[in-house]
Design an enzyme around this catalytic site. Structure first.
Site, PDB file in Angstrom:
ATOM      1  N   GLU A   1      11.085  -4.320   5.607  1.00 39.81           N
ATOM      2  CA  GLU A   1       9.765  -4.099   6.754  1.00 39.81           C
ATOM      3  C   GLU A   1      10.091  -4.058   8.166  1.00 39.81           C
ATOM      4  O   GLU A   1       9.357  -3.476   8.845  1.00 39.81           O
ATOM      5  CB  GLU A   1       8.552  -4.674   6.214  1.00 39.81           C
ATOM      6  CG  GLU A   1       8.088  -4.407   4.785  1.00 39.81           C
ATOM      7  CD  GLU A   1       7.656  -3.117   4.356  1.00 39.81           C
ATOM      8  OE1 GLU A   1       7.844  -1.958   5.382  1.00 39.81           O
ATOM      9  OE2 GLU A   1       7.162  -2.853   3.262  1.00 39.81           O
TER      10      GLU A   1
ATOM     11  N   TYR B   1       0.975  -1.390  -0.113  1.00 40.42           N
ATOM     12  CA  TYR B   1       0.030   0.002  -0.015  1.00 40.42           C
ATOM     13  C   TYR B   1       0.856   1.242  -0.055  1.00 40.42           C
ATOM     14  O   TYR B   1       0.276   2.443  -0.056  1.00 40.42           O
ATOM     15  CB  TYR B   1      -0.787   0.229   1.280  1.00 40.42           C
ATOM     16  CG  TYR B   1      -0.033  -0.103   2.551  1.00 40.42           C
ATOM     17  CD1 TYR B   1       0.455   1.019   2.997  1.00 40.42           C
ATOM     18  CD2 TYR B   1       0.168  -1.191   3.028  1.00 40.42           C
ATOM     19  CE1 TYR B   1       1.376   0.819   4.337  1.00 40.42           C
ATOM     20  CE2 TYR B   1       0.758  -1.409   4.176  1.00 40.42           C
ATOM     21  CZ  TYR B   1       1.398  -0.466   4.797  1.00 40.42           C
ATOM     22  OH  TYR B   1       2.290  -0.695   5.938  1.00 40.42           O
ATOM     23  N   GLY B   2       2.173   1.186   0.053  1.00 42.33           N
ATOM     24  CA  GLY B   2       3.097   2.313   0.200  1.00 42.33           C
ATOM     25  C   GLY B   2       4.189   2.555  -0.833  1.00 42.33           C
ATOM     26  O   GLY B   2       3.894   2.392  -2.093  1.00 42.33           O
ATOM     27  N   THR B   3       5.342   2.496  -0.665  1.00 43.61           N
ATOM     28  CA  THR B   3       6.221   2.737  -1.267  1.00 43.61           C
ATOM     29  C   THR B   3       6.811   1.594  -2.241  1.00 43.61           C
ATOM     30  O   THR B   3       7.480   1.988  -3.349  1.00 43.61           O
ATOM     31  CB  THR B   3       7.667   3.196  -0.775  1.00 43.61           C
ATOM     32  OG1 THR B   3       8.279   2.068   0.100  1.00 43.61           O
ATOM     33  CG2 THR B   3       7.405   4.417   0.383  1.00 43.61           C
ATOM     34  N   LEU B   4       6.113   0.437  -2.077  1.00 40.45           N
ATOM     35  CA  LEU B   4       6.410  -0.693  -3.083  1.00 40.45           C
ATOM     36  C   LEU B   4       5.474  -0.883  -4.115  1.00 40.45           C
ATOM     37  O   LEU B   4       5.458  -1.693  -4.917  1.00 40.45           O
ATOM     38  CB  LEU B   4       6.441  -2.111  -2.067  1.00 40.45           C
ATOM     39  CG  LEU B   4       7.580  -2.207  -1.015  1.00 40.45           C
ATOM     40  CD1 LEU B   4       7.362  -3.148  -0.157  1.00 40.45           C
ATOM     41  CD2 LEU B   4       8.869  -2.426  -1.909  1.00 40.45           C
TER      42      LEU B   4
END
Length: 157
Positions: A82, A7-10
């Site tokens: 993570e 849901y983020g920088t990936l």
């Protein structure tokens, strides 16, 4: 092979997306865009402006992201990336499929609106003020929130 919800920088178009496809990290295949069934606070927090999904079900918003099929090597890389188990914890989350693009190899293709499960990196290790930060439905490091993501390579210990 495991399914992982990012849901983020990936996500596609975000600063760490390339890590999903570096062969040294393992294998990943995009399967679907999706949205969490439950609401969660997705906040941008800390001195590096990192997107964090707080493990506080039924608070915040339904979060949009992407489901990937990953091999064991990529799953281990993602756990390390993570900061599992101290920074983030890998847990299962129920997701509503938006559009399935991945191969199913003889299995029935999940329909839009159907529910599936995948691992997500959420956290119970956050600062006391994080639940009061603005919640986002979708993270974009280049968004209008004004919080510039600091690349890992630029972190100062």
């Amino acid at each position: 092979m495991a399914h992982v919800f990012v849901y983020g920088t990936l996500k596609k178009g975000q600063p760490n997306y390339y890590r999903m496809f570096e062969s040294a990290n393992g294998k990943a295949e995009f399967l679907s865009s999706a949205c969490t069934v439950q609401k969660y606070p997705l906040v941008i927090a800390g001195k590096y402006n990192i997107p964090a999904l707080l493990n506080l079900p039924d608070q915040g918003r339904r979060v949009r992201g992407e489901i990937y099929k990953v091999d064991d090597k990529m799953l281990k890389f993602l756990d390390d990336f993570e900061g599992v188990p101290t920074m983030y914890q890998r847990t299962l989350v129920k997701l509503e499929v938006q559009e399935w693009a991945g191969q199913t190899h003889g299995e029935q293709r999940p329909a839009a609106g159907s529910i599936t499960e995948a691992f997500v990196y959420s956290t119970t290790s956050y600062q006391p003020d994080w639940p009061s930060l603005p919640c986002h439905e979708s993270y974009d490091s280049y968004g209008d929130h004004g919080l510039q993501y600091v690349f890992r390579e630029d972190w100062k210990n």
